[in-house]
Design a protein around this motif. Structure first.
Motif, PDB file in Angstrom:
ATOM      1  N   UNK B   2       1.152  -1.114  -0.039  1.00  0.00           N
ATOM      2  CA  UNK B   2      -0.136   0.493  -0.247  1.00  0.00           C
ATOM      3  C   UNK B   2       0.914   1.310  -0.085  1.00  0.00           C
ATOM      4  N   UNK B   3       0.758   1.657  -1.058  1.00  0.00           N
ATOM      5  CA  UNK B   3       1.371   3.089  -1.082  1.00  0.00           C
ATOM      6  C   UNK B   3       0.803   4.353   0.153  1.00  0.00           C
ATOM      7  N   UNK B   4       1.798   4.983   0.548  1.00  0.00           N
ATOM      8  CA  UNK B   4       1.994   5.371   1.419  1.00  0.00           C
ATOM      9  C   UNK B   4       3.286   6.538   1.842  1.00  0.00           C
ATOM     10  N   UNK B   5       2.834   8.065   2.374  1.00  0.00           N
ATOM     11  CA  UNK B   5       4.654   8.415   1.963  1.00  0.00           C
ATOM     12  C   UNK B   5       4.800   8.400   3.541  1.00  0.00           C
ATOM     13  N   UNK B   6       6.493   8.155   3.306  1.00  0.00           N
ATOM     14  CA  UNK B   6       7.529   7.981   4.622  1.00  0.00           C
ATOM     15  C   UNK B   6       7.577   8.635   5.578  1.00  0.00           C
ATOM     16  N   UNK B   7       6.725   9.171   6.172  1.00  0.00           N
ATOM     17  CA  UNK B   7       6.864   9.917   7.265  1.00  0.00           C
ATOM     18  C   UNK B   7       7.559   9.370   8.770  1.00  0.00           C
ATOM     19  N   UNK B   8       7.940   9.947   9.457  1.00  0.00           N
ATOM     20  CA  UNK B   8       8.213   9.900  11.371  1.00  0.00           C
ATOM     21  C   UNK B   8       6.952   8.960  11.884  1.00  0.00           C
ATOM     22  N   UNK B  12       3.189   9.930  11.284  1.00  0.00           N
ATOM     23  CA  UNK B  12       2.294   8.873  10.098  1.00  0.00           C
ATOM     24  C   UNK B  12       0.905   8.613  11.436  1.00  0.00           C
ATOM     25  N   UNK B  13       1.614   8.572  12.943  1.00  0.00           N
ATOM     26  CA  UNK B  13      -0.150   7.804  13.449  1.00  0.00           C
ATOM     27  C   UNK B  13      -0.546   9.283  13.955  1.00  0.00           C
ATOM     28  N   UNK B  15      -1.345  11.410  11.462  1.00  0.00           N
ATOM     29  CA  UNK B  15      -2.093  11.788  10.183  1.00  0.00           C
ATOM     30  C   UNK B  15      -3.205  10.684  10.046  1.00  0.00           C
ATOM     31  N   UNK B  16      -2.628   9.289  10.704  1.00  0.00           N
ATOM     32  CA  UNK B  16      -3.629   8.596  10.171  1.00  0.00           C
ATOM     33  C   UNK B  16      -5.145   8.673  11.417  1.00  0.00           C
ATOM     34  N   UNK B  64       1.338  16.194   7.692  1.00  0.00           N
ATOM     35  CA  UNK B  64       1.898  15.406   6.762  1.00  0.00           C
ATOM     36  C   UNK B  64       2.792  16.365   5.725  1.00  0.00           C
ATOM     37  N   UNK B  68       6.917  16.469   5.112  1.00  0.00           N
ATOM     38  CA  UNK B  68       8.031  15.815   4.441  1.00  0.00           C
ATOM     39  C   UNK B  68       8.191  16.651   3.441  1.00  0.00           C
TER      40      UNK B  68
END
Lengths: 93, 132
Positions: B2-8, B12-13, B15-16, B64, B68
């Motif tokens: 699953x494509x998703x940006x590479x965040x710390x 990431x949590x 944003x989710x 996000x 980024x």
């Protein structure tokens, strides 16, 4: 791990927004009267804008943001024009 | 995959969480649009999506892109301001058009404001005459 969580939550959010768009589209098709259809269209474009924003988060590019901004502006004009039409029978007086 | 940006992890949590909150609130509002019975009740429901849903998704987008690009990215505030300003205007116009149509057809009395039962005359039936 956290990237996986983000990816799956984006998928779930997109499914939720697609369901919301389906509900609005059902109200457009089914709506008993014209104002219900206009309200469904208003909801539909807001949901489409949010779906574009989640696509933007997923792909990491800001192109989707501009598309979302354009959808928001055009949707406002659409709703106002349709409301004027329901009120007066013509858009430009 | 699953494509998703590479965040710390923290970004990431966050944003989710905000994306899920916003999408859930929008879905709730659209289900209200689907399920409520009268038009004047249905007008209220989608505003849940246009206020809280939009704000939460935009907060997720701000977090996000700020992480980024390692700088504050706040142009999403444009959408928030625009939606907040335009939604009441368009919905007020729509409801006034709907009320006008109902009055022309003569069935607006079912939707107009009615005093609570303590203020009304007790002997008046629900089919009281409100021709004023």
């Amino acid at each position: 791990m956290s990237t996986l969580v983000l990816g799956w939550s984006l998928v779930i959010a997109q499914v939720m927004l697609a369901l919301a768009m389906a509900a609005a589209a059902f109200r457009i098709i089914r709506g008993p009267r014209a104002q219900d259809r206009v309200l469904g269209l208003d909801t539909l474009y807001v949901n489409a804008m949010l779906l574009l924003l989640t696509f933007g988060i997923r792909s990491g590019s800001t192109l989707y943001f501009e598309a979302a901004l354009v959808i928001a502006m055009i949707g406002f004009v659409t709703t106002v024009a349709l409301s004027k039409f329901l009120m007066r029978g013509e858009v430009i007086e | 995959m699953i494509a998703s940006p590479d965040l710390p992890a923290w970004a990431a949590l966050l944003t989710a969480l905000f994306v899920l909150l916003g999408a859930g609130l929008t879905l709730t509002g659209s289900l209200g649009l689907l399920r409520l019975r009268q038009f004047y009740e249905r007008v209220h429901a989608p505003t849940l999506g246009t206020t809280l849903g939009t704000v939460f998704v935009l907060i997720a987008s701000i977090i996000c892109f700020s992480v980024l690009q390692t700088r504050p990215v706040v142009h999403e505030i444009l959408i928030a301001v625009f939606i907040t300003v335009t939604t009441p205007v368009s919905l007020i116009l729509l409801v006034r058009a709907a009320l006008f149509r109902d009055r022309v057809e003569g069935n607006a009395r079912n939707f107009e404001w009615r005093a609570p039962s303590s203020e009304r005359n007790v002997t008046s039936a629900p089919t009281e005459d409100r021709s004023s």
